[in-house]
Motif scaffolding. Sequence first.
Motif, PDB file in Angstrom:
ATOM      1  N   PRO A   1       2.441   4.692   0.647  1.00 53.47           N
ATOM      2  CA  PRO A   1       2.219   5.501   1.854  1.00 53.47           C
ATOM      3  C   PRO A   1       1.448   6.790   1.597  1.00 53.47           C
ATOM      4  O   PRO A   1       0.663   7.221   2.429  1.00 53.47           O
TER       5      PRO A   1
ATOM      6  N   GLU B   1      -3.424   0.393  -3.404  1.00 51.07           N
ATOM      7  CA  GLU B   1      -2.933  -0.976  -3.307  1.00 51.07           C
ATOM      8  C   GLU B   1      -2.205  -1.346  -4.601  1.00 51.07           C
ATOM      9  O   GLU B   1      -2.747  -1.150  -5.698  1.00 51.07           O
TER      10      GLU B   1
ATOM     11  N   SER C   1      -0.669   7.866  -1.377  1.00 50.84           N
ATOM     12  CA  SER C   1      -2.004   7.757  -1.989  1.00 50.84           C
ATOM     13  C   SER C   1      -2.851   6.631  -1.404  1.00 50.84           C
ATOM     14  O   SER C   1      -4.044   6.554  -1.686  1.00 50.84           O
ATOM     15  N   LYS C   2      -2.241   5.735  -0.609  1.00 49.88           N
ATOM     16  CA  LYS C   2      -2.926   4.561  -0.053  1.00 49.88           C
ATOM     17  C   LYS C   2      -3.427   3.608  -1.151  1.00 49.88           C
ATOM     18  O   LYS C   2      -4.343   2.810  -0.927  1.00 49.88           O
TER      19      LYS C   2
ATOM     20  N   VAL D   1       0.875  -1.179   0.000  1.00 49.21           N
ATOM     21  CA  VAL D   1       0.000   0.000   0.000  1.00 49.21           C
ATOM     22  C   VAL D   1       0.910   1.225   0.000  1.00 49.21           C
ATOM     23  O   VAL D   1       1.677   1.436   0.945  1.00 49.21           O
TER      24      VAL D   1
END
Length: 685
Positions: free
Chosen positions: A378, A383, A380-381, A376
Amino acid sequence: MASTASMKPVLLSTLLVLTIGLTLNLPASGAGEGDEQFLYTGFTGHNIILDGAATITPGGLIELTNETFRIKGHAFHPAPMSFRRSPNGTVQSFSVSFVFGIMSSFGDIRGHGFTFFIAPSTDLSAAYSIQFLGLFNDKNNGSTSNHIFAIELDTIQNTEFSDIDNNHVGIDVNSLNSVNSSPAGFYNDSNSSMLTKLPLIGGGPLQIWVDYDMNSTEINVTLAPVGIPKPVKPLLSTTYDLSTVITEQAYLGFSSSTGLSTGHHYVLGWSSAINGAAPTIDPTKLPKLPYLGPKPQSTLLVILLPIASAVFVLAVGIGVVLMVRRHFRYKEVREDWEVEYGPHRFSYKDLYRATKGFKDKYLIGVGGFGSVYKGVLPGSKLEVAVKRVSYDSKQGVKEFVAEVVSIGHLQHRNVVQLLGYCRRKGELLLVYDYMANGSLDKHLYGQEGNATLDWGQRFRIIKEIALGLLYLHEEWDRVVIHRDVKASNVLLDKEMNGRLGDFGLARLYDHGTDPQTTHVVGTIGYLAPELVHRGKATPLTDVFSFGVLILEVTCGQKPIKEDPEGNQLVLTDWVLHNWHKESLLDAVDTKLQGNYNISEARLALKLGLLCSHPFPNARPNMRQVMQYLDGDVTFPELLPAHFSFGMLSLMQNEGQLVDSSRMSSYPSPMMQSFGSISNLLADGR
């Protein structure tokens, strides 16, 4: 009385001044009843409705997007306009004009375009922040319930929407598949037959006019550089009754998204009117486009920096040592030629943190060419799946990375998006969209508790991968040869849709040219015989691998397996053997327990054999494959005698050919029908 009479002119003058002052503060309006209009020359202090990434800059421009990946931005005129005089009336004539600029901080790397639109509401939250210009998504694109009319100013060619090029203007109705489109430009009044082309991105501010006539239902779109009077001949002209599209009251606005390519989309001025010409925009009153190039370096800084460096050299040296020790784990390989690929390069630090240091608990796959980790990002989060590939020398790395970046522009619903790369020491890291349901082989063979796929899912996945390969071979700007089509490289998203992934071995070449690949790569059991002989990958070698994949999905068997006696059995030979015994359907996966469509299964088995035919000229191309799968073309009447048992057993073991003494033990009828198969395919039957 004389005093009263003398005051009347003063009172009348005062009332006149107050009336003029109040009138100047009202919104501009047309002469007719219910007519509306507005004019903006800059947007500072105006109540523009913004959402997403859209902002009003300090200079007074609307900025829809910036250099952030996968964002969208919208800007709306604050009040809806009445497009009909009565609830069931026709949409009235209207005129819109605006001045815009599209800019990139990365030179020739192009980002997405943007749209002007008329919509029934300001809620566009369902729109994707990739591919659909912030206006639609893959579910509602083309739906008449959208009630959206738009003008697209697009700077990327997307074949899924039948775009004509990567610099065009389009008229859109409820869809990004334009009703009409043209390369961006204008017709000079002195020579109205010749189109003067204009770059939409990086060429300075441009002005556009959109006019609709309620009587003729004609839509005219005109484009020109700012400062040039509106050309007499429009760039686009289309007849379309917008009474079937635009609602009684609707909002005017702009939308954009960045997806995997970023850019800045600015609006400098804007005007509109109903039943009249849009108010003229005075270019001298417009704000200026910002400068996005490198900032000029201060002369004072140039002089003082070496002095300051000398004074603090000891402290800096100590700091550097500490920083190297602390961040040694994040060290990357960077060379000058990679500057142009900036937007596609991920920092090793981000990937390290995304995967928690590439811990085993995040390992989701291991193959011959690397390990794959879930992560993930850091910031934009988002996946992602990160694949680590080792390389031994620098030779060819520049060309390989160039192809990785080019493949990163692929956009198709059945192709896993390659987001970018990172280089560190002796390894290359490839970053992909994360597919929630993993690879196809884990579902076929029931690994990790995954349920067996039913027949409907299997046949749909076969068609989806065929569509993906057709896009790679024929529908993108260049020909892409995947070179490693297999079940473990077919990934399933959260809705169990099949996508072709892992482009670490893919190669590109221009349409109409001959591929130069001579190094044999791929997976045993999926390699075409001519690839082993000559080492030359072509689209037909991908077709061979796809044929083996069809049989694998249909039979639930791996391409090569060992029987209880330790003998190697080739899946293609086994299916042929069943067909020769007139029991072809016995090859269908027994885990389906007979719950499958017989005609689809029979087609899949025969098509798999035809695609994996030992002779390349007997195989169909991917367009023909799709015609067979969709039932648009009748599958040719073939018999087992049209094929040869044991041909695949001539393929290599550990990369080398084996002799005829190690061929499959199945009987081999005479090879006398290869020519007839080629003729059948050439005739399209």
